[in-house]
Design a protein around this motif. Structure first.
Motif, PDB file in Angstrom:
ATOM      1  N   ALA A  45       0.832  -1.203   0.000  1.00  0.00           N
ATOM      2  CA  ALA A  45       0.000   0.000   0.000  1.00  0.00           C
ATOM      3  C   ALA A  45       0.869   1.256   0.000  1.00  0.00           C
ATOM      4  CB  ALA A  45      -0.925   0.000   1.211  1.00  0.00           C
ATOM      5  N   LEU A  46       1.944   1.211   0.759  1.00  0.00           N
ATOM      6  CA  LEU A  46       2.854   2.356   0.800  1.00  0.00           C
ATOM      7  C   LEU A  46       3.496   2.596  -0.572  1.00  0.00           C
ATOM      8  CD1 LEU A  46       4.017   4.544   2.596  1.00  0.00           C
ATOM      9  CD2 LEU A  46       5.813   2.955   3.279  1.00  0.00           C
ATOM     10  N   ASN A  47       3.862   1.538  -1.260  1.00  0.00           N
ATOM     11  CA  ASN A  47       4.426   1.670  -2.609  1.00  0.00           C
ATOM     12  C   ASN A  47       3.403   2.246  -3.589  1.00  0.00           C
ATOM     13  OD1 ASN A  47       6.956   0.702  -1.896  1.00  0.00           O
ATOM     14  ND2 ASN A  47       6.426  -1.416  -2.372  1.00  0.00           N
ATOM     15  N   ILE A  48       2.149   1.822  -3.462  1.00  0.00           N
ATOM     16  CA  ILE A  48       1.098   2.347  -4.339  1.00  0.00           C
ATOM     17  C   ILE A  48       0.901   3.836  -4.086  1.00  0.00           C
ATOM     18  CG2 ILE A  48      -1.394   2.273  -4.811  1.00  0.00           C
ATOM     19  CD1 ILE A  48      -1.222  -0.778  -4.295  1.00  0.00           C
ATOM     20  N   VAL A  49       0.835   4.219  -2.822  1.00  0.00           N
ATOM     21  CA  VAL A  49       0.651   5.634  -2.480  1.00  0.00           C
ATOM     22  C   VAL A  49       1.836   6.462  -2.982  1.00  0.00           C
ATOM     23  CG1 VAL A  49       0.485   7.267  -0.562  1.00  0.00           C
ATOM     24  CG2 VAL A  49      -0.857   5.168  -0.519  1.00  0.00           C
ATOM     25  N   THR A  50       3.031   5.931  -2.831  1.00  0.00           N
ATOM     26  CA  THR A  50       4.223   6.639  -3.317  1.00  0.00           C
ATOM     27  C   THR A  50       4.167   6.817  -4.831  1.00  0.00           C
ATOM     28  OG1 THR A  50       5.527   5.737  -1.493  1.00  0.00           O
ATOM     29  CG2 THR A  50       6.746   6.589  -3.381  1.00  0.00           C
ATOM     30  N   SER A  51       3.751   5.785  -5.530  1.00  0.00           N
ATOM     31  CA  SER A  51       3.612   5.890  -6.988  1.00  0.00           C
ATOM     32  C   SER A  51       2.577   6.934  -7.366  1.00  0.00           C
ATOM     33  CB  SER A  51       3.215   4.534  -7.586  1.00  0.00           C
ATOM     34  OG  SER A  51       4.241   3.601  -7.417  1.00  0.00           O
ATOM     35  N   LEU A  52       1.469   6.962  -6.636  1.00  0.00           N
ATOM     36  CA  LEU A  52       0.445   7.976  -6.905  1.00  0.00           C
ATOM     37  C   LEU A  52       0.984   9.381  -6.694  1.00  0.00           C
ATOM     38  CD1 LEU A  52      -2.718   6.306  -5.353  1.00  0.00           C
ATOM     39  CD2 LEU A  52      -2.441   7.028  -7.729  1.00  0.00           C
ATOM     40  N   VAL A  53       1.732   9.578  -5.631  1.00  0.00           N
ATOM     41  CA  VAL A  53       2.312  10.901  -5.370  1.00  0.00           C
ATOM     42  C   VAL A  53       3.229  11.308  -6.528  1.00  0.00           C
ATOM     43  CG1 VAL A  53       3.868  12.209  -3.869  1.00  0.00           C
ATOM     44  CG2 VAL A  53       2.110  10.742  -2.869  1.00  0.00           C
ATOM     45  N   ASN A  54       4.054  10.383  -6.960  1.00  0.00           N
ATOM     46  CA  ASN A  54       4.977  10.685  -8.066  1.00  0.00           C
ATOM     47  C   ASN A  54       4.227  11.009  -9.351  1.00  0.00           C
ATOM     48  OD1 ASN A  54       7.299  10.363  -6.537  1.00  0.00           O
ATOM     49  ND2 ASN A  54       7.428   8.187  -6.972  1.00  0.00           N
ATOM     50  N   LEU A  55       3.190  10.248  -9.652  1.00  0.00           N
ATOM     51  CA  LEU A  55       2.441  10.469 -10.893  1.00  0.00           C
ATOM     52  C   LEU A  55       1.612  11.744 -10.844  1.00  0.00           C
ATOM     53  CD1 LEU A  55       1.268   6.802 -11.508  1.00  0.00           C
ATOM     54  CD2 LEU A  55       2.785   8.120 -13.000  1.00  0.00           C
ATOM     55  N   LEU A  56       1.061  12.051  -9.684  1.00  0.00           N
ATOM     56  CA  LEU A  56       0.181  13.214  -9.563  1.00  0.00           C
ATOM     57  C   LEU A  56       0.914  14.528  -9.352  1.00  0.00           C
ATOM     58  CD1 LEU A  56      -2.553  11.582  -7.318  1.00  0.00           C
ATOM     59  CD2 LEU A  56      -2.896  12.457  -9.639  1.00  0.00           C
ATOM     60  N   SER A  57       2.155  14.468  -8.933  1.00  0.00           N
ATOM     61  CA  SER A  57       2.866  15.696  -8.573  1.00  0.00           C
ATOM     62  C   SER A  57       2.963  16.713  -9.713  1.00  0.00           C
ATOM     63  CB  SER A  57       4.251  15.377  -8.029  1.00  0.00           C
ATOM     64  OG  SER A  57       5.032  14.748  -9.012  1.00  0.00           O
ATOM     65  N   ALA A  58       2.961  16.242 -10.941  1.00  0.00           N
ATOM     66  CA  ALA A  58       3.076  17.163 -12.073  1.00  0.00           C
ATOM     67  C   ALA A  58       1.727  17.714 -12.529  1.00  0.00           C
ATOM     68  CB  ALA A  58       3.752  16.461 -13.244  1.00  0.00           C
ATOM     69  N   SER A  59       0.652  16.980 -12.256  1.00  0.00           N
ATOM     70  CA  SER A  59      -0.632  17.393 -12.817  1.00  0.00           C
ATOM     71  C   SER A  59      -1.665  17.819 -11.782  1.00  0.00           C
ATOM     72  CB  SER A  59      -1.217  16.252 -13.654  1.00  0.00           C
ATOM     73  OG  SER A  59      -1.421  15.106 -12.846  1.00  0.00           O
ATOM     74  N   ASN A  60      -1.600  17.267 -10.573  1.00  0.00           N
ATOM     75  CA  ASN A  60      -2.610  17.569  -9.559  1.00  0.00           C
ATOM     76  C   ASN A  60      -1.926  17.604  -8.195  1.00  0.00           C
ATOM     77  OD1 ASN A  60      -4.807  17.691  -7.847  1.00  0.00           O
ATOM     78  ND2 ASN A  60      -6.043  16.252  -9.036  1.00  0.00           N
ATOM     79  N   THR A  61      -1.319  18.719  -7.900  1.00  0.00           N
ATOM     80  CA  THR A  61      -0.512  18.806  -6.676  1.00  0.00           C
ATOM     81  C   THR A  61      -1.346  18.659  -5.405  1.00  0.00           C
ATOM     82  OG1 THR A  61      -0.637  21.218  -6.781  1.00  0.00           O
ATOM     83  CG2 THR A  61       1.339  20.187  -7.681  1.00  0.00           C
ATOM     84  N   GLN A  62      -2.576  19.148  -5.412  1.00  0.00           N
ATOM     85  CA  GLN A  62      -3.423  19.029  -4.228  1.00  0.00           C
ATOM     86  C   GLN A  62      -3.687  17.555  -3.903  1.00  0.00           C
ATOM     87  OE1 GLN A  62      -2.926  22.197  -2.965  1.00  0.00           O
ATOM     88  NE2 GLN A  62      -4.858  21.684  -2.009  1.00  0.00           N
ATOM     89  N   GLN A  63      -4.023  16.797  -4.913  1.00  0.00           N
ATOM     90  CA  GLN A  63      -4.279  15.378  -4.701  1.00  0.00           C
ATOM     91  C   GLN A  63      -2.983  14.658  -4.332  1.00  0.00           C
ATOM     92  OE1 GLN A  63      -6.194  13.388  -8.007  1.00  0.00           O
ATOM     93  NE2 GLN A  63      -7.043  11.814  -6.684  1.00  0.00           N
ATOM     94  N   ALA A  64      -1.877  15.071  -4.919  1.00  0.00           N
ATOM     95  CA  ALA A  64      -0.580  14.474  -4.584  1.00  0.00           C
ATOM     96  C   ALA A  64      -0.250  14.705  -3.116  1.00  0.00           C
ATOM     97  CB  ALA A  64       0.517  15.041  -5.486  1.00  0.00           C
ATOM     98  N   ILE A  65      -0.540  15.898  -2.625  1.00  0.00           N
ATOM     99  CA  ILE A  65      -0.281  16.210  -1.211  1.00  0.00           C
ATOM    100  C   ILE A  65      -1.140  15.335  -0.306  1.00  0.00           C
ATOM    101  CG2 ILE A  65      -0.580  17.998   0.556  1.00  0.00           C
ATOM    102  CD1 ILE A  65       0.308  20.027  -1.630  1.00  0.00           C
TER     103      ILE A  65
END
Length: 83
Positions: A45-65
């Motif tokens: 789960a931690l790896n999935i969340v980390t991947s989501l943060v990496n993918l979202l950081s460029a397009s949706n910073t609020q969701q990435a946070i």
């Protein structure tokens, strides 16, 4: 007259490539979001969340946070279990 045609051709190629990459990224984001609720709260789960943060950081910073905060909480929880 050849230069403008070449520039337009390159523009269309790069635009198409960029659009395809964006679609792949969004498909990956959607996939990770859909499987996250069914995953046990562990390193997976931690790896999935980390991947989501990496993918979202460029397009949706609020969701990435939000996912970063979720990942931090999970990491702290997992660290307590290990000690």
């Amino acid at each position: 007259m050849k230069k403008p045609a070449l520039v337009l051709l390159l523009l269309f190629i790069f635009t198409g490539f960029s659009f395809a990459q964006k679609n792949k990224r969004q498909a990956r984001i959607d996939s990770l979001i859909s499987i996250l609720p069914g995953v046990k709260e562990d390193s997976t789960a931690l790896n999935i969340v980390t991947s989501l943060v990496n993918l979202l950081s460029a397009s949706n910073t609020q969701q990435a946070i939000l996912y970063a905060e979720q990942g931090l909480g999970l990491a702290k929880k997992l660290n307590k279990k290990d000690t």
